[in-house]
Design a protein around this motif. Structure first.
Motif, mmCIF file in Angstrom:
data_model
loop_
_atom_site.group_PDB
_atom_site.id
_atom_site.type_symbol
_atom_site.label_atom_id
_atom_site.label_comp_id
_atom_site.label_asym_id
_atom_site.label_seq_id
_atom_site.Cartn_x
_atom_site.Cartn_y
_atom_site.Cartn_z
ATOM 1 N N UNK A 98 50.857 -66.825 7.407
ATOM 2 C CA UNK A 98 49.734 -66.836 8.350
ATOM 3 C C UNK A 98 50.060 -65.990 9.572
ATOM 4 N N UNK A 99 51.269 -66.122 10.090
ATOM 5 C CA UNK A 99 51.682 -65.328 11.253
ATOM 6 C C UNK A 99 51.654 -63.840 10.920
ATOM 7 N N UNK A 100 52.090 -63.489 9.727
ATOM 8 C CA UNK A 100 52.180 -62.082 9.369
ATOM 9 C C UNK A 100 50.830 -61.420 9.093
ATOM 10 N N UNK A 101 49.780 -62.210 8.929
ATOM 11 C CA UNK A 101 48.450 -61.640 8.715
ATOM 12 C C UNK A 101 48.027 -60.744 9.874
ATOM 13 N N UNK A 102 48.481 -61.068 11.085
ATOM 14 C CA UNK A 102 48.108 -60.270 12.260
ATOM 15 C C UNK A 102 49.329 -59.601 12.894
ATOM 16 N N UNK A 103 50.397 -59.447 12.109
ATOM 17 C CA UNK A 103 51.619 -58.840 12.641
ATOM 18 C C UNK A 103 51.509 -57.316 12.647
ATOM 19 N N UNK A 104 52.080 -56.707 13.676
ATOM 20 C CA UNK A 104 52.133 -55.248 13.753
ATOM 21 C C UNK A 104 53.145 -54.698 12.755
ATOM 22 N N UNK A 105 54.248 -55.400 12.583
ATOM 23 C CA UNK A 105 55.311 -54.983 11.660
ATOM 24 C C UNK A 105 55.660 -56.155 10.742
ATOM 25 N N UNK B 255 56.981 -58.676 7.894
ATOM 26 C CA UNK B 255 58.174 -58.803 7.068
ATOM 27 C C UNK B 255 57.974 -59.955 6.080
ATOM 28 N N UNK B 256 58.560 -59.817 4.902
ATOM 29 C CA UNK B 256 58.485 -60.881 3.906
ATOM 30 C C UNK B 256 59.533 -61.954 4.176
ATOM 31 N N UNK B 257 59.163 -63.199 3.899
ATOM 32 C CA UNK B 257 60.135 -64.270 3.734
ATOM 33 C C UNK B 257 60.219 -64.585 2.243
ATOM 34 N N UNK B 258 61.241 -65.285 1.859
ATOM 35 C CA UNK B 258 61.324 -65.734 0.475
ATOM 36 C C UNK B 258 60.413 -66.938 0.291
ATOM 37 N N UNK B 259 59.429 -66.791 -0.581
ATOM 38 C CA UNK B 259 58.562 -67.928 -0.878
ATOM 39 C C UNK B 259 58.890 -68.425 -2.279
ATOM 40 N N UNK C 129 64.292 -59.335 12.082
ATOM 41 C CA UNK C 129 64.857 -60.599 11.624
ATOM 42 C C UNK C 129 63.993 -61.196 10.517
ATOM 43 N N UNK C 130 64.646 -61.835 9.550
ATOM 44 C CA UNK C 130 63.943 -62.481 8.435
ATOM 45 C C UNK C 130 64.537 -63.881 8.247
ATOM 46 N N UNK C 131 63.803 -64.936 8.584
ATOM 47 C CA UNK C 131 64.347 -66.296 8.430
ATOM 48 C C UNK C 131 64.518 -66.675 6.956
#
Length: 510
Positions: free
Chosen positions: A252-259, A261-265, A383-385
């Motif tokens: 959800x956060x990445x839907x409006x992110x400028x850059x 990044x993928x997390x492992x889902x 960074x990628x959590x």
């Protein structure tokens, strides 16, 4: 004329009755079969004789491969796309026995008329192996609408070489095909993660291989093509929903992110390993160069979970550059808190994820991937959590020493403190920038309701399939029954209220 009308009506009524009779015949026939196996009538079952038990476990197949069976309890796990409207004729695949001298039959069971309720209750249907009309082995069949993954082979998962053999994955509704699928491959697997060594339920690294032992890409459960997969035991999370929900929040956060990044889902699966039921796992893609689609100008590292070796601050995962450059970048970031090259938009998003989901285990160096992108003489760091199983107030029973209240600041709310202060020295309005991003995300649909809806989706997957109770029966409760969905709901609500207050957020519609 009147007689003709009466005759015509009689013909139509007879035709309708014949059609109804035909429908009832075939409907009854469909309802008396399950996955190609006859369901005995009460009369047939009452006269069935039992003979001496025979070992026929290896003869029972589901769609050309041996079934997923726990041999100790003689329980077979069958993956099917089942909802409230599913009836027997809609089930996919075939159960069969490979020796022509034997037959499979189901005992009569009223629960066949309501498969969805039976699945959620963990109902066990009786599957009988007969020979010349005499029962020689009785099994239990459990239906689940989660994918079922079976590992069978030889070796020791506690060793570096691990175990090797075959993996089979039954997927009830494969996103890649839109229908039921069965996938098989040679594979190797071993224990993954340092903490897994001390837990009864082990996380595993699964390597897909071809017949020659070489890496082989396979698409599983609609998550893309890869040869390396993670079977995450989620052993520390009694609710089994934390990591999946954090992944939904990040998306959800990445839907409006400028850059972005993928997390492992991941996708939930039920695992049978060497004929033993192992419960629920989260099948995940690994964070690596393939998953992130890295190029030659990328360096990917993982923060050390424990104290790093003297000669290395990060564990390097992907790099074509020299060791000197790796160490230079790591030292600039870790020892000198150099914020000049941090990708600020990404950093703010990660910071908000850590805050919104309360991720104490991801606030410092560990449980984070670090992606350097080299631009000639310059570079940026993102960074990628990962490994977010301590989200949402984990440790309410005080047994772990990491209990965090919903409104607790700054503990568990911000990533690396020295880094935060270094960024503040450059961006004097950093707090305002984070608050603005929080407002943007809240106005774009990130809310307690969104997170709670995600929790409900994952919870329903586990409970409706019956898998949640099976996992508890298999492994028990770790956190003294202190971890409940009710407490989680309250925590998430209060967490968002606290963050709204902290960032002085008010809805745009007010």
């Amino acid at each position: 004329m009147a007689n003709y009308k009466i005759f015509r009506c009689a013909i139509l009524i007879a035709a309708a009755l014949a059609l109804l009779g035909t429908f009832c015949f075939f409907y009854h026939q469909e309802q008396s079969m399950c996955m190609g196996v006859k369901i005995l009538s009460e009369k047939e079952y009452s006269i069935l004789q039992y003979g001496a038990p025979e070992n026929v476990d290896s003869l029972i197949f589901q769609d050309s491969v041996p079934v997923a069976m726990d041999t100790e309890s003689a329980t077979i796990y069958v993956s099917q796309d089942i909802d409230e409207t599913t009836y027997l004729a809609e089930l996919s695949g075939i159960l069969n026995i490979t020796n022509g001298g034997y037959s499979l039959v189901f005992a009569p069971d009223d629960s066949f008329s309501d498969l969805f309720s039976a699945m959620g209750e963990g109902h066990r249907f009786k599957l009988l192996v007969t020979k010349k009309g005499v029962c020689c082995k009785e099994y239990q069949v459990i239906f689940t609408n989660l994918p079922v993954l079976r590992l069978s082979g030889t070796g020791d998962i506690f060793t570096e070489s691990g175990a090797s053999g075959m993996v089979v994955v039954w997927t009830p509704m494969d996103p890649d095909t839109g229908k039921y699928s069965v996938k098989t491959s040679d594979a190797q697997w071993h224990i993954r993660g340092g903490s897994s060594q001390g837990l009864a339920k082990k996380s595993l690294k699964l390597n897909i291989r071809d017949e020659s032992g070489n890496k082989r890409n396979m698409t599983l459960c609609g998550m893309g093509e890869d040869d390396d997969w993670i079977l995450n035991a989620m052993a520390a999370d009694d609710l089994k929903i934390r990591e999946a929900t954090v992944g939904s929040v990040w998306q959800k956060i990445q839907e409006t992110s400028v850059n972005p990044q993928k997390m492992s889902y991941g996708m939930y699966v039920e695992v049978i390993s060497n004929d033993n039921y192992q419960g629920i796992y989260l099948l995940q893609r690994r964070i690596d160069e393939k998953y992130l689609e890295l190029k030659s100008n990328h360096i990917l590292c993982k923060g050390w979970t424990y104290a790093p070796p003297e000669d290395s601050i990060f564990e390097v995962k992907h790099c074509i550059y020299s060791t000197d450059l790796q160490q230079k970048l790591a030292i600039e970031y870790y020892e000198h808190s150099d914020p000049q090259h941090i990708q600020l938009d990404n950093w703010i998003d990660v910071n908000i994820l850590v805050q919104a989901c309360c991720l104490p285990d991801n606030a410092g160096l560990k449980n984070m991937y670090y992606l350097w992108t080299i631009h000639q003489e310059n570079y940026t760091l993102s960074l990628i959590p990962w490994d977010t199983d301590m989200a949402f107030g984990y440790g309410w029973d005080n047994s772990t020493g990491v209990t965090y209240e919903p409104d607790e600041y700054p503990s568990g709310c911000r990533i690396n403190r020295s880094e935060y202060l270094a960024l503040q020295n450059i961006y004097t309005n950093l707090e305002t920038m984070i608050a603005d991003r929080w407002t943007q995300l809240r106005d774009s649909g990130l809310s307690a309701e969104y997170v709670l809806a995600s929790v409900e989706i994952h919870k329903n997957q586990l409970i409706d399939s019956g898998a949640y109770n099976r996992d508890i029966e298999c492994w028990g409760i770790r956190n003294n029954n202190a971890d409940t969905f009710e407490k989680l709901y309250v925590y998430i609500d209060e967490r968002f209220m606290a963050l709204d207050s902290y960032y002085e957020y008010s809805p745009c519609c007010e």
